[in-house]
Design a protein around this motif. Structure first.
Motif, mmCIF file in Angstrom:
data_model
loop_
_atom_site.group_PDB
_atom_site.id
_atom_site.type_symbol
_atom_site.label_atom_id
_atom_site.label_comp_id
_atom_site.label_asym_id
_atom_site.label_seq_id
_atom_site.Cartn_x
_atom_site.Cartn_y
_atom_site.Cartn_z
ATOM 1 N N THR A 4 -65.796 -110.769 -103.589
ATOM 2 C CA THR A 4 -65.129 -110.568 -102.322
ATOM 3 C C THR A 4 -65.203 -111.591 -101.142
ATOM 4 O O THR A 4 -66.062 -112.213 -101.331
ATOM 5 C CB THR A 4 -65.353 -108.914 -101.694
ATOM 6 N N ALA A 5 -64.749 -111.167 -100.054
ATOM 7 C CA ALA A 5 -64.874 -112.044 -98.755
ATOM 8 C C ALA A 5 -66.326 -111.873 -98.425
ATOM 9 O O ALA A 5 -66.658 -113.007 -98.054
ATOM 10 C CB ALA A 5 -63.642 -111.851 -97.681
ATOM 11 N N LYS A 6 -66.757 -110.577 -98.434
ATOM 12 C CA LYS A 6 -68.218 -110.526 -98.131
ATOM 13 C C LYS A 6 -69.051 -111.450 -99.100
ATOM 14 O O LYS A 6 -70.069 -112.128 -98.650
ATOM 15 C CB LYS A 6 -68.521 -109.209 -98.195
ATOM 16 N N ASP A 7 -68.899 -111.247 -100.318
ATOM 17 C CA ASP A 7 -69.771 -112.144 -101.184
ATOM 18 C C ASP A 7 -69.547 -113.670 -101.195
ATOM 19 O O ASP A 7 -70.551 -114.430 -101.166
ATOM 20 C CB ASP A 7 -69.172 -111.751 -102.796
ATOM 21 N N VAL A 48 -84.420 -113.640 -103.690
ATOM 22 C CA VAL A 48 -83.621 -114.095 -104.684
ATOM 23 C C VAL A 48 -82.649 -112.751 -104.795
ATOM 24 O O VAL A 48 -83.157 -111.491 -105.010
ATOM 25 C CB VAL A 48 -84.040 -114.002 -106.138
ATOM 26 N N GLU A 49 -81.365 -112.836 -104.827
ATOM 27 C CA GLU A 49 -80.340 -111.553 -105.118
ATOM 28 C C GLU A 49 -79.444 -111.935 -106.084
ATOM 29 O O GLU A 49 -78.816 -112.929 -106.412
ATOM 30 C CB GLU A 49 -79.723 -111.128 -103.583
ATOM 31 N N SER A 50 -78.873 -110.799 -106.664
ATOM 32 C CA SER A 50 -77.687 -110.837 -107.698
ATOM 33 C C SER A 50 -76.348 -110.644 -107.123
ATOM 34 O O SER A 50 -76.478 -109.709 -106.394
ATOM 35 C CB SER A 50 -78.230 -110.106 -108.855
ATOM 36 N N LEU A 95 -61.784 -117.070 -99.403
ATOM 37 C CA LEU A 95 -62.962 -118.554 -99.080
ATOM 38 C C LEU A 95 -62.458 -119.297 -98.021
ATOM 39 O O LEU A 95 -63.380 -119.532 -97.449
ATOM 40 C CB LEU A 95 -63.273 -118.829 -100.507
ATOM 41 N N SER A 96 -61.303 -119.626 -98.041
ATOM 42 C CA SER A 96 -60.925 -120.588 -96.861
ATOM 43 C C SER A 96 -61.179 -119.991 -95.590
ATOM 44 O O SER A 96 -61.759 -120.761 -94.616
ATOM 45 C CB SER A 96 -59.340 -120.917 -96.939
ATOM 46 N N VAL A 97 -60.887 -118.578 -95.468
ATOM 47 C CA VAL A 97 -61.045 -118.088 -94.036
ATOM 48 C C VAL A 97 -62.809 -118.187 -93.979
ATOM 49 O O VAL A 97 -63.215 -118.312 -92.786
ATOM 50 C CB VAL A 97 -60.447 -116.580 -94.099
ATOM 51 N N VAL A 98 -63.516 -117.740 -94.975
ATOM 52 C CA VAL A 98 -64.909 -117.448 -94.904
ATOM 53 C C VAL A 98 -65.678 -118.640 -94.303
ATOM 54 O O VAL A 98 -66.343 -118.716 -93.494
ATOM 55 C CB VAL A 98 -65.396 -116.892 -95.944
#
Length: 338
Positions: free
Chosen positions: A93-96, A77-79, A13-16
């Protein structure tokens, strides 16, 4: 102490957050609370051609379902959690995390279900992300904790701590689902006040359907022959409380939790003493524990769906929250009248 996967998620998360851009929404605020009943029909659409749609991420299926009815055509809206994935142990994940950071709104159940939310919100305070906790202000019950054999007890404690010792399954009571829809409606109205009337109209229309579902549960369960039911996963405490039933769980709040031998023996004794003829298991996880007990007492096993995600079969059959809850009602009526 945080688990390795929580540490990795925090580092990701920090990188993202260093790379993520700001959201384009200019009306974001912190939002919570509320609820209202009423009308009929489908979500209304926006009449403003120039309005950019809100980008909304929801944690798992019930939050997605409630939100899409309230938002209508005013939002994408997405889950985050795929519909066929059990949400209790899911980690972003990092993508999430990047998608959450770029969104305008994150809507989650709360009550300890999404253990990753605190990491996301505490690290994204400088951005434009608004969070809406759907269970905000509800009377949250303590979770089921097995106190039998020490070996099983330690594992059980670890599972329960994922929820902070609370039972997060409020969406399984239609009466509480109505309140969650109200919280979502009021939260979106704060984020996007220009469309507050539309969000309310959409919420009222969906709440009318949920009120009918609630009434059907009241009517269908008030005169059943028995009031107790055995279920593999302690997910139905709110439903049981709302309609005067007693949930007898084999294991705890996490569907992956294995009951101790002593707990299994206790459930078998209870089932024999009360002439239980149906043991409920759930979708998305193995039914082996329920099957073992049902064979031991000569009962059958049947599905009572906690609606934590949709199976491929559910999707193929066009089922949604209300449709599955009606299946749950029929399953309970059958079992409680045997």
């Amino acid at each position: 102490m945080k688990s390795p996967k929580h540490v990795l998620a925090a580092l990701s998360l920090s990188v993202v957050l260093l790379a993520a851009g700001c959201s384009s929404n200019n009306n974001n605020q912190s939002a919570n609370n509320g609820g209202t009943p009423s009308a009929s029909g489908q979500p209304e659409t926006s009449t403003s051609a120039s309005t950019e749609k809100l980008q909304i991420k929801t944690s798992f299926y019930p939050m997605y379902e409630f939100t899409r009815h309230v938002a209508g055509d005013l939002a994408d809206v997405e889950s985050l959690i795929p519909p066929d994935v059990e949400p209790h142990d899911w980690e972003p994940t990092a993508k999430d995390l990047a998608e959450i950071t770029d969104a305008d709104v994150l809507i989650y159940n709360g009550a300890g279900l999404e253990g990753w939310v605190d990491q996301v919100t505490s690290s994204a305070t400088g951005g434009n992300l608004t969070t809406i906790e759907a269970s905000k202000g509800l009377d949250i019950m303590d979770g089921f904790v097995e106190e039998e054999e020490e070996e099983g007890h330690d594992e059980g404690q670890e599972e329960e701590h994922d929820h902070g010792g609370l039972d997060p399954h409020v969406w399984l009571s239609p009466a509480l689902a109505i309140k969650e829809v109200g919280n979502i409606e009021q939260g979106l109205a704060q984020v996007d006040p220009n469309h507050a009337d539309t969000y309310k109209a959409n919420a009222d229309a969906y709440v009318a359907q949920l009120q009918q579902l609630d009434q059907d549960f009241k009517d269908g369960l008030k005169d059943v022959k028995r009031k107790d039911f055995i279920t593999q996963h302690a997910a139905f405490g709110y439903l049981a409380k709302e309609y005067g039933l007693t949930q007898v769980p084999i294991a705890g709040l996490s569907p992956e939790q294995e009951p101790s031998a002593a707990k299994m023996a206790e459930i078998v004794d209870f089932a024999k003493e009360h002439n239980v003829k149906t043991i409920f298991f759930e979708t998305l996880v193995s039914s082996s524990v329920a099957d073992t007990i049902s064979k031991e007492i000569g009962a059958k096993s049947a599905v009572l769906n906690p609606i934590e995600g949709l199976t491929a079969e559910d999707q193929a059959n066009g089922l949604d929250y209300i449709g599955i809850m009606r299946q749950n009602l029929e399953a309970l009526k059958t079992a409680l009248n045997e």
